[in-house]
Design a protein around this motif. Structure first.
Motif, PDB file in Angstrom:
ATOM      1  N   PHE A   9      23.386  -6.714  11.987  1.00  0.00           N
ATOM      2  CA  PHE A   9      24.321  -6.489  13.088  1.00  0.00           C
ATOM      3  C   PHE A   9      23.661  -6.869  14.420  1.00  0.00           C
ATOM      4  CE2 PHE A   9      25.256  -3.263   9.787  1.00  0.00           C
ATOM      5  CZ  PHE A   9      26.497  -3.729   9.389  1.00  0.00           C
ATOM      6  N   PRO A  10      23.403  -8.160  14.632  1.00  0.00           N
ATOM      7  CA  PRO A  10      22.789  -8.569  15.895  1.00  0.00           C
ATOM      8  C   PRO A  10      23.720  -8.305  17.064  1.00  0.00           C
ATOM      9  CG  PRO A  10      23.561 -10.494  14.694  1.00  0.00           C
ATOM     10  CD  PRO A  10      23.705  -9.320  13.767  1.00  0.00           C
ATOM     11  N   VAL A  11      23.142  -8.044  18.201  1.00  0.00           N
ATOM     12  CA  VAL A  11      23.899  -7.692  19.399  1.00  0.00           C
ATOM     13  C   VAL A  11      23.554  -8.663  20.518  1.00  0.00           C
ATOM     14  CG1 VAL A  11      24.300  -5.908  21.147  1.00  0.00           C
ATOM     15  CG2 VAL A  11      23.978  -5.256  18.752  1.00  0.00           C
ATOM     16  N   THR A  12      24.572  -9.103  21.232  1.00  0.00           N
ATOM     17  CA  THR A  12      24.389  -9.886  22.452  1.00  0.00           C
ATOM     18  C   THR A  12      24.440  -8.946  23.640  1.00  0.00           C
ATOM     19  OG1 THR A  12      25.401 -11.868  21.488  1.00  0.00           O
ATOM     20  CG2 THR A  12      25.334 -11.719  23.906  1.00  0.00           C
ATOM     21  N   GLY A  13      23.491  -9.059  24.542  1.00  0.00           N
ATOM     22  CA  GLY A  13      23.519  -8.292  25.775  1.00  0.00           C
ATOM     23  C   GLY A  13      24.234  -9.071  26.858  1.00  0.00           C
ATOM     24  N   LEU A  14      25.087  -8.401  27.612  1.00  0.00           N
ATOM     25  CA  LEU A  14      25.837  -9.025  28.700  1.00  0.00           C
ATOM     26  C   LEU A  14      25.593  -8.234  29.973  1.00  0.00           C
ATOM     27  CD1 LEU A  14      27.998 -11.038  29.768  1.00  0.00           C
ATOM     28  CD2 LEU A  14      29.729  -9.349  29.076  1.00  0.00           C
ATOM     29  N   ILE A  15      24.917  -8.867  30.949  1.00  0.00           N
ATOM     30  CA  ILE A  15      24.671  -8.229  32.242  1.00  0.00           C
ATOM     31  C   ILE A  15      25.761  -8.665  33.208  1.00  0.00           C
ATOM     32  CG2 ILE A  15      23.064  -7.984  34.164  1.00  0.00           C
ATOM     33  CD1 ILE A  15      20.797  -8.647  32.237  1.00  0.00           C
ATOM     34  N   LEU A  16      26.472  -7.691  33.751  1.00  0.00           N
ATOM     35  CA  LEU A  16      27.611  -7.965  34.622  1.00  0.00           C
ATOM     36  C   LEU A  16      27.153  -8.063  36.069  1.00  0.00           C
ATOM     37  CD1 LEU A  16      30.018  -5.449  32.880  1.00  0.00           C
ATOM     38  CD2 LEU A  16      30.060  -7.950  32.668  1.00  0.00           C
ATOM     39  N   ALA A  17      27.134  -9.299  36.577  1.00  0.00           N
ATOM     40  CA  ALA A  17      26.695  -9.549  37.950  1.00  0.00           C
ATOM     41  C   ALA A  17      27.715 -10.413  38.686  1.00  0.00           C
ATOM     42  CB  ALA A  17      25.332 -10.227  37.945  1.00  0.00           C
ATOM     43  N   GLY A  18      28.973 -10.293  38.298  1.00  0.00           N
ATOM     44  CA  GLY A  18      29.990 -11.195  38.835  1.00  0.00           C
ATOM     45  C   GLY A  18      30.885 -10.622  39.901  1.00  0.00           C
ATOM     46  N   GLY A  19      30.530  -9.443  40.438  1.00  0.00           N
ATOM     47  CA  GLY A  19      31.391  -8.815  41.436  1.00  0.00           C
ATOM     48  C   GLY A  19      31.225  -9.407  42.830  1.00  0.00           C
TER      49      GLY A  19
END
Length: 219
Positions: free
Chosen positions: A11-21
Motif C-alpha cells: 500500500f504505497p502512499v504518495t505525499g502531497l504538500i499543499l502550497a497552492g494558496g
C-alpha cells in the motif's frame, strides 16, 4: 511484520504538500517560501513528510520553477478551480498521484507528525479500508473511508489519507462552488485518526502572528 500492521510495500502512499494558496492572511506572499527558523516552510514540510512516503508531489500555483527546483513533481490547480482552496490542490494531486493512496499536508505546519503516515495506514488497516479499496476497484462500490487527523480537541481536515477513487466525488463537490474540506469528506465515509499525544505537531503558520508565536514557543 505483525499481521495487524499494513504492508507499506503493498500500500504505497504518495505525499502531497499543499502550497497552492494565495496566502491572504500572510499578506499575499507565497507561503511556502516564508522563512521559519532560517528555512522556508516548504523545506520543513518536505523534511518531515518525505521519509514517510513512496513519492512526493507539491501543489503550487505560483513560483513554479522555484518549487520544481526542489526536485519533486509540481501539480497546479485545474484552470476552472484555480486558487479555489486546498480541495483544488487535492484534486490535482489525486489525478497525478502514481499510487492509489495519497496523504495530504499543508505547507505551513513545520512540525507535522513524523509518524503521520504510519498512523493513517494503521487506522486504514484496522478499518478494512484496503479491502474496501480492492472491492471498489472490482465493483465500483463501496469506497474506502477518508481518514483525517484529530488532535484530541479538534480535527485537522487538511491532514488526510484519501484514496484516488474519491476524485470523482471531489470534482463534483468543487463544481458546486463549495470549498470546505470537511464539508466534502462529510458526504463520504470518513474516520478520525487520533494524534492526541502530539497535538502541537499541527501548529501552523498561516499569518505573521502565528509564525512569530510558534517561533517563540517551540525550542
Amino acid at each position: 511484520m505483525l499481521d495487524t500492521e499494513p504492508d507499506p510495500n503493498r500500500f504505497p502512499v504518495t505525499g502531497l504538500i499543499l502550497a497552492g494558496g494565495e496566502g491572504r492572511r500572510m499578506g499575499g506572499v507565497d507561503k511556502g517560501w516564508v522563512t521559519w527558523r532560517d528555512k522556508p516552510l516548504i523545506a520543513w514540510a518536505i523534511e518531515r513528510l518525505r521519509p514517510q512516503v513512496a513519492q512526493l508531489l507539491v501543489s503550487a500555483n505560483r513560483s513554479l520553477d522555484r518549487y520544481r527546483a526542489l526536485g519533486y513533481p509540481v501539480v497546479s490547480d485545474p484552470p476552472e478551480w484555480r486558487f479555489a482552496g486546498p480541495l483544488a490542490g487535492i484534486a490535482a494531486g489525486l489525478a497525478a498521484a502514481p499510487s492509489d493512496w495519497v496523504v495530504t499536508v499543508p505547507c505551513d505546519a513545520p512540525l507535522l507528525p513524523r509518524d503521520l503516515v504510519a498512523r493513517f495506514l494503521a487506522a486504514a488497516h484496522a478499518a478494512g479500508a484496503f479491502a474496501a479499496a480492492d472491492d471498489a476497484d472490482r465493483a465500483g462500490d463501496p469506497l474506502p473511508p477518508v481518514f483525517f487527523a484529530h488532535d484530541g480537541t479538534r480535527p485537522h481536515p487538511v491532514f488526510l489519507l484519501v484514496h484516488r477513487a474519491h476524485l470523482p466525488s471531489l470534482a463534483a463537490f468543487l463544481a458546486t462552488h463549495r470549498r470546505r474540506i470537511d464539508a466534502w469528506y462529510g458526504t463520504l465515509p470518513h474516520r478520525a485518526v487520533s494524534f492526541a499525544d502530539e497535538p502541537d505537531a499541527f501548529a501552523n503558520c498561516n499569518d505573521p502572528e502565528s509564525l512569530a508565536q510558534l517561533a517563540a514557543t517551540v525550542r
